[in-house]
Design a protein around this motif. Structure first.
Motif, PDB file in Angstrom:
ATOM      1  N   ARG A  26      37.200  45.572  46.431  1.00 22.40           N
ATOM      2  CA  ARG A  26      37.525  44.556  45.712  1.00 22.40           C
ATOM      3  C   ARG A  26      38.769  43.806  46.505  1.00 22.40           C
ATOM      4  N   GLY A  30      39.391  37.242  46.353  1.00 20.73           N
ATOM      5  CA  GLY A  30      38.160  36.949  45.437  1.00 20.73           C
ATOM      6  C   GLY A  30      37.123  36.727  46.600  1.00 20.73           C
ATOM      7  N   GLU A  60      30.550  38.757  34.992  1.00 24.60           N
ATOM      8  CA  GLU A  60      31.030  40.161  35.163  1.00 24.60           C
ATOM      9  C   GLU A  60      30.315  40.964  36.306  1.00 24.60           C
ATOM     10  N   SER A  62      30.056  39.282  39.299  1.00 22.74           N
ATOM     11  CA  SER A  62      30.984  38.710  40.177  1.00 22.74           C
ATOM     12  C   SER A  62      32.389  39.603  40.390  1.00 22.74           C
ATOM     13  N   ARG A  63      32.892  39.958  39.132  1.00 25.57           N
ATOM     14  CA  ARG A  63      34.063  40.542  39.111  1.00 25.57           C
ATOM     15  C   ARG A  63      34.167  41.951  39.531  1.00 25.57           C
ATOM     16  N   ARG A  64      32.994  42.571  39.405  1.00 27.88           N
ATOM     17  CA  ARG A  64      32.639  44.001  39.820  1.00 27.88           C
ATOM     18  C   ARG A  64      32.373  43.902  41.405  1.00 27.88           C
ATOM     19  N   SER A  68      34.539  35.503  43.374  1.00 29.11           N
ATOM     20  CA  SER A  68      34.791  34.617  42.288  1.00 29.11           C
ATOM     21  C   SER A  68      33.621  34.439  41.769  1.00 29.11           C
ATOM     22  N   VAL A  69      33.806  33.914  40.284  1.00 31.19           N
ATOM     23  CA  VAL A  69      32.756  33.531  39.515  1.00 31.19           C
ATOM     24  C   VAL A  69      31.827  32.693  40.042  1.00 31.19           C
TER      25      VAL A  69
END
Length: 221
Positions: A26, A30, A60, A62-64, A68-69
């Protein structure tokens, strides 16, 4: 017709993801440094393993994946499109496993017994793919590649059943009974009804094979 079987938190196998990049890191910006598409697929598999195929959103995933979303929409129109790609991989993994299983014998009854065992093992070793393939409720008319992958599994197994009964409808029913029994045993194993660990898996594989043999004997009666 496509999981030791334990629960949905079982570790996701990489057997279907050999082409994927190394584990995703991560990044606070982003921006993903690797293969975005495969990073999202890996993230979705992890989320399915934890929550089931209906238990997460594309945001979710995307965040994992650490992006970015908005990033997923470069590759996937929506969550169902992402799941359809994973379900396609699930069917192709089943096809490869089942082909190896039926290739071990020339006896069609034993081939179906081996298929039943392989079905249970697939569900045990690939719980997330198993759930996506059978429980995501995807509309195959919307995803041509997914429909084709499912047809490939049927195309592999129906000729085996036809060797036991020449009638096409009877062969299809026979295959459904064998697959249905294997599916039920696989689900029971995941629910812990037969215990946990490699011993429980081996016992359930053998139980599935015995059940398939019994079904084919009924066909002959």
């Amino acid at each position: 017709m496509a999981t030791p079987m334990v629960n949905a938190s079982y570790l996701v196998s990489d057997v279907n993801l050999s082409a994927m990049s190394s584990p995703v890191k991560r990044r606070p910006t982003g921006r993903h440094h690797g293969d975005l598409r495969n990073a999202l697929l890996r993230a979705a598999l992890e989320l399915v393993a934890e929550r089931g195929p209906h238990g997460f959103t594309l945001a979710e995933a995307s965040r994992r994946a650490g992006v970015s979303v908005a990033a997923p929409y470069k590759h996937f129109a929506d969550r169902e499109t992402l799941l359809a790609e994973l379900a396609t991989r699930g069917y192709r993994e089943q096809r490869d496993r089942f082909a190896a299983a039926v290739g071990g014998s020339e006896d069609p009854a034993e081939q179906l017994a081996s298929f039943a065992s392989a079905y249970v093992r697939f569900a045990a070793e690939e719980p997330a793919l198993f759930d996506i393939t059978f429980n995501a409720g995807l509309d195959k008319s919307r995803f041509a590649e997914l429909a084709s992958a499912g047809d490939e599994v049927a195309g592999l197994l129906l000729p085996v059943a036809r060797r036991l009964t020449p009638d096409a409808d009877d062969a299809f029913d026979l295959l459904l009974r064998v697959a249905g029994a294997a599916h039920g045993l696989a689900v029971f194993l995941r629910q812990g009804l037969f215990g946990v660990g490699s011993g429980a898996l081996a016992d359930t594989e053998e139980r599935a094979a015995r059940t398939a043999r019994a079904i084919t004997r009924q066909q002959d009666a």
